[in-house]
Write an enzyme that holds these catalytic residues in place. Structure first.
Site, mmCIF file in Angstrom:
data_model
loop_
_atom_site.group_PDB
_atom_site.id
_atom_site.type_symbol
_atom_site.label_atom_id
_atom_site.label_comp_id
_atom_site.label_asym_id
_atom_site.label_seq_id
_atom_site.Cartn_x
_atom_site.Cartn_y
_atom_site.Cartn_z
ATOM 1 N N HIS A 108 0.850 -1.188 0.000
ATOM 2 C CA HIS A 108 0.000 0.000 0.000
ATOM 3 C C HIS A 108 0.887 1.239 0.000
ATOM 4 O O HIS A 108 2.037 1.206 0.471
ATOM 5 C CB HIS A 108 -0.907 0.007 1.226
ATOM 6 C CG HIS A 108 -1.995 -1.013 1.185
ATOM 7 N ND1 HIS A 108 -3.090 -0.972 2.035
ATOM 8 C CD2 HIS A 108 -2.177 -2.103 0.412
ATOM 9 C CE1 HIS A 108 -3.904 -1.989 1.776
ATOM 10 N NE2 HIS A 108 -3.357 -2.695 0.805
ATOM 11 N N GLU A 110 0.900 3.891 1.812
ATOM 12 C CA GLU A 110 1.357 4.344 3.129
ATOM 13 C C GLU A 110 2.539 3.513 3.634
ATOM 14 O O GLU A 110 3.505 4.060 4.185
ATOM 15 C CB GLU A 110 0.212 4.262 4.152
ATOM 16 C CG GLU A 110 -1.006 5.118 3.799
ATOM 17 C CD GLU A 110 -2.075 4.327 3.066
ATOM 18 O OE1 GLU A 110 -3.267 4.567 3.331
ATOM 19 O OE2 GLU A 110 -1.714 3.447 2.249
ATOM 20 N N CYS A 138 -6.158 1.827 5.880
ATOM 21 C CA CYS A 138 -6.768 0.579 6.310
ATOM 22 C C CYS A 138 -6.151 0.147 7.644
ATOM 23 O O CYS A 138 -5.211 0.783 8.142
ATOM 24 C CB CYS A 138 -6.530 -0.488 5.246
ATOM 25 S SG CYS A 138 -4.795 -1.009 5.124
ATOM 26 N N CYS A 141 -2.280 -0.258 7.526
ATOM 27 C CA CYS A 141 -1.539 0.999 7.438
ATOM 28 C C CYS A 141 -1.690 1.820 8.714
ATOM 29 O O CYS A 141 -0.747 2.500 9.136
ATOM 30 C CB CYS A 141 -2.005 1.794 6.228
ATOM 31 S SG CYS A 141 -1.632 0.954 4.657
#
Length: 207
Positions: A108, A110, A138, A141
């Site tokens: 992801h 992040e 999410c 993260c």
């Protein structure tokens, strides 16, 4: 369709909310209770309003860097989510979603940006940095934000199916954990939401 998987596009609308355990002060002012804003209003979460700041790099500036990264993800055929991290007035890391490209469930935006920031600073403790994400983080993260000791998070669009910093959960401000992150949402929320909506609209037309 959900960027994290499986919800309708209309759910990804601009988020005009923010959340913090202390006043935003120069970072933004709480709107009056009768103020209107795009997206749902959560009564327990203070709303974010842009305000002038004395130093050069504003929340909007940092979010635009994240939006640039999100656009790069879209060009790769990835869900357009981007992240940028600043320390003071300097952008020290930026990344975009690479989950499909790398076939990595943890890739992801992040996570990749936090790794880059730690490498840049030579320290896994990212105390005092501001993390900008175009989509509400999410649970994975959000956990990484706590683990990295990040100082502050700003995000654009909220995620009603996987959001873990305001909507479904608030992992980054759970007092049972050993660190809490200041949060403000809805920063350039319309632009962040539109980028996601346009990506999935184009994807549907191509099928």
């Amino acid at each position: 369709m959900n960027p994290r998987g499986g919800i309708p596009l209309h759910a990804f609308q601009a988020c005009a909310l923010g959340q913090t355990r202390r006043p935003l002060q120069d970072r933004g002012r709480r709107l009056p209770p009768d103020a209107t804003a795009a997206g749902p209003v959560y009564p327990h979460i203070p709303l974010y309003e842009t305000s002038s700041r004395e130093f050069a790099l504003t929340d909007e500036d940092l979010m635009r860097v994240a939006l640039d990264e999100a656009a790069k993800a879209g060009e790769l055929g990835e869900v357009p989510i981007g992240c940028a991290i600043s320390a003071g007035d300097a952008v020290i890391a930026r990344a975009h979603n690479r989950r499909e490209t790398d076939q990595d469930p943890t890739a992801h935006a992040e996570i990749l940006a936090l790794r880059a920031a730690a490498e840049k600073l030579g320290n896994w403790r990212l105390e005092g940095v501001t993390v900008a994400s175009t989509l509400e983080p999410c649970p994975m993260c959000a956990g990484a934000l706590v683990a990295s000791r990040a100082g502050r998070l700003i995000f654009g669009a909220y995620d009603p199916k996987a959001g873990a910093t305001a909507t479904l959960y608030n992992l980054v401000q759970d007092p049972r954990l050993n660190h809490e992150v200041e949060v403000a949402g809805g920063v350039l929320g319309d632009e962040c939401s539109d980028l996601l909506s346009n990506f999935f609209a184009t994807l549907r037309r191509s099928r």
